[in-house]
Design an enzyme around this catalytic site. Structure first.
Site, PDB file in Angstrom:
ATOM      1  N   GLY A   1       0.277  -1.138   0.112  1.00 63.95           N
ATOM      2  CA  GLY A   1       0.103   0.430   0.263  1.00 63.95           C
ATOM      3  C   GLY A   1       0.924   0.748   0.148  1.00 63.95           C
ATOM      4  O   GLY A   1       0.265   2.194  -0.375  1.00 63.95           O
ATOM      5  N   ASP A   2       2.020   0.874   0.602  1.00 64.30           N
ATOM      6  CA  ASP A   2       3.122   2.269   0.340  1.00 64.30           C
ATOM      7  C   ASP A   2       4.423   2.428  -0.235  1.00 64.30           C
ATOM      8  O   ASP A   2       5.450   2.608   1.026  1.00 64.30           O
ATOM      9  CB  ASP A   2       2.850   3.170   1.822  1.00 64.30           C
ATOM     10  CG  ASP A   2       3.464   4.445   2.044  1.00 64.30           C
ATOM     11  OD1 ASP A   2       3.610   5.459   0.933  1.00 64.30           O
ATOM     12  OD2 ASP A   2       3.492   5.020   3.250  1.00 64.30           O
ATOM     13  N   LEU A   3       4.129   1.394  -1.159  1.00 62.97           N
ATOM     14  CA  LEU A   3       5.927   0.389  -2.401  1.00 62.97           C
ATOM     15  C   LEU A   3       6.315   1.949  -2.034  1.00 62.97           C
ATOM     16  O   LEU A   3       6.537   1.576  -3.522  1.00 62.97           O
ATOM     17  CB  LEU A   3       5.212  -0.471  -2.218  1.00 62.97           C
ATOM     18  CG  LEU A   3       6.625  -1.805  -2.505  1.00 62.97           C
ATOM     19  CD1 LEU A   3       7.167  -1.849  -0.831  1.00 62.97           C
ATOM     20  CD2 LEU A   3       5.630  -3.073  -3.176  1.00 62.97           C
TER      21      LEU A   3
ATOM     22  N   ASN B   1      10.628   3.078   1.908  1.00 63.15           N
ATOM     23  CA  ASN B   1       9.885   2.074   2.750  1.00 63.15           C
ATOM     24  C   ASN B   1      10.604  -0.186   2.471  1.00 63.15           C
ATOM     25  O   ASN B   1      10.124  -0.966   2.839  1.00 63.15           O
ATOM     26  CB  ASN B   1       8.459   1.917   2.263  1.00 63.15           C
ATOM     27  CG  ASN B   1       8.092   2.746   3.373  1.00 63.15           C
ATOM     28  OD1 ASN B   1       8.707   3.524   4.305  1.00 63.15           O
ATOM     29  ND2 ASN B   1       6.586   3.393   2.797  1.00 63.15           N
TER      30      ASN B   1
END
Length: 283
Positions: free
Chosen positions: A187-189, A193
């Protein structure tokens, strides 16, 4: 949370007082600390609120086979997890291929509906995971519409641009398609991260999970760079996309992270959003 308060809190939840605390990062209301304690090294993420979903997300990703730090404690103000050693190097070509295989395996975890059983945070903003049967409806109402409203409420985009985004949402079925099944997404790749060592990804951090279309995850990886070409090439060898990802769908899916960044930071992300809207209004 200051250092002394954090030390007291860690002693209360771990049963041991830290030998040393070193601040290593901060942003969006949270502070990240390296914790040396009894010959062990951990990481503590502290914030005034809104951390409750983080340990839960990491546990869900671990259960799905994703490489994430093990969590030792989590509540709304504190998450304590394993420290993951990195060497400052990025992904090699081989590491990019290996990460693509890891991500494809994560996306093989599927559900019947898009969204999730709980809401989460992305970059300090709420990410609403209300379940939808249709991916396109979910993407429109719970990604584009919410992020655009947050950006407009904060004065980061104009009401006029918000209205144009709403009209763009009305036509999404011209360009997007429904996946066979909703896939579990990090979801926040973005590359920040992805923790790397020896050219390979050793852990994924700071998720904003949901079940949805894998293409939105892949579009996110291409937005800020850092992933070698081998990454996307290998992913598409495993799961070839229908035609049109590079030409159309990638830009549409990048609207969501760009709107999140616009809501948090304003320019130049608002201008990037407007450029994509301009492009699709001409089609």
């Amino acid at each position: 949370m200051n250092e002394e308060t954090l030390a007291d809190r860690l002693e209360a939840v771990l049963g041991r007082r830290p030998d040393r605390l070193t601040r290593i990062a901060g942003g969006h209301g949270a502070t990240v600390w390296r914790v040396d304690i009894g010959g062990e090294r951990l990481v503590a993420k502290a914030a005034p609120a809104h951390l409750a979903s983080e340990s839960r997300m990491l546990a869900d990703l671990a259960a799905a086979g994703a490489p994430v730090p093990a969590v030792h404690f989590g509540d709304d103000r504190l998450v304590v997890m394993d420290h993951v050693e990195t060497d400052g190097a990025g992904l090699s070509d081989e590491g990019g291929r290996a990460l693509a295989e890891t991500l494809a395996a994560l996306h093989a975890n599927t559900a019947y509906e898009h969204g999730h059983g709980y809401d989460v945070m992305i970059g300090g903003l709420p990410q609403i995971n209300e379940r939808f049967a249709s991916w396109i409806d979910f993407f429109r109402w719970k990604r584009l519409d919410v992020a655009a409203w947050l950006a407009m409420r904060g004065g980061r985009i104009s009401p006029g641009l918000n209205e144009r985004l709403w009209r763009l949402g009305e036509g999404l079925r011209r360009w997007l398609h429904e996946p066979a099944q909703p896939s579990l997404l990090h979801g926040d790749l973005w590359i920040g991260n992805v923790l790397c060592r020896g050219g390979r990804a050793v852990a994924l951090i700071d998720p904003a999970i949901a079940y949805g279309h894998p293409e939105i995850e892949l579009a996110f990886t291409q937005l800020f760079g850092g992933f070698p070409p081998s990454f996307l090439q290998r992913y598409f060898e495993i799961a070839p996309p229908p035609p049109g990802f590079d030409e159309r769908r990638r830009a549409l899916y990048q609207l969501y992270p760009l709107l999140v960044h616009a809501a948090l930071f304003g320019a130049p992300y608002d201008l990037q959003v407007e450029a994509i809207v301009d492009r699709f209004e001409r089609q």
